[in-house]
Design a protein around this motif. Sequence first.
Motif: not given
Length: 267
Positions: A202-224
């Motif tokens: 959820a926090v890495l998506g904002s960097y895609v526009a800066d020349g980076y690529e976000l790979l498919a999510p790795v499911s963990t089943g975790s919650t905040y």
Amino acid sequence: MNASLTRILPVLAAGALVLAGCSSDGDTPAATPTSAGGASVSLVKEGVLTVCTNPPFAPFEFEEDGQIVGLDMDITGEVAKDLGVTQTVLNIGFDAMASGAALNNGQCDIVATGLSITDERKANLDFSEPYFDADLGILVKKDSGIASETDLAGKRIGVQISTDAETWVNERELGGVQFADLGLQIQSLNAGQVDAVMNDYAVLGSYVADGYELLAPVSTGSTYGFGVKKGNTALLEKINGTLERIKGDGTWAKIYTARIGVAPSED
């Protein structure tokens, strides 16, 4: 977990690391009556709900106009409102929060920092009801040659210390490089010191526009969840009560939409 409190990719940019608010002055915790009645809640500073967090971690916590803001601060602000007190936000090292040390030392009343609920952390602090689903993400430079988690073998992977990402990398005996916060991870990736960065999706998506690529999510089943000092049942009940209230009165949908950019799922 309430079905409406689910993860959708954020669109906000991360802010810089900054200290906001005033630190606790070390006063003896004082009982603070709540506006809604019921059991009094002991706070480290009378009349103030002190919140520990660790930006940059947009959209949950980030700097804006000299203050730490974000989805977590919006929610804890609602907790403060229900308690009839003001809110102060402190920038604290992530490890001190995840270990419960910041709570035990009286630095703050609540840890609100996109903190995944784990059995290990439950031994050191008590958690609220979950409020957000958390998968891991892998951020790389475009044309890096890394297309999935299977391509990480032999690579240098930047991870934030004491996080699910660090655990994931260590369990697979990959080349993890520790950093104190997300901002330092991104700087290292930009400088070519690491080949990939792993943190919450959820926090890495904002960097895609800066020349980076976000790979498919790795499911963990975790919650905040929000963390409080072990045994602080009165405050924990107030936090859970606020989470229930904001879900029912529409406040959660407004907060979520403002910070994430889309409405929360109703599934």
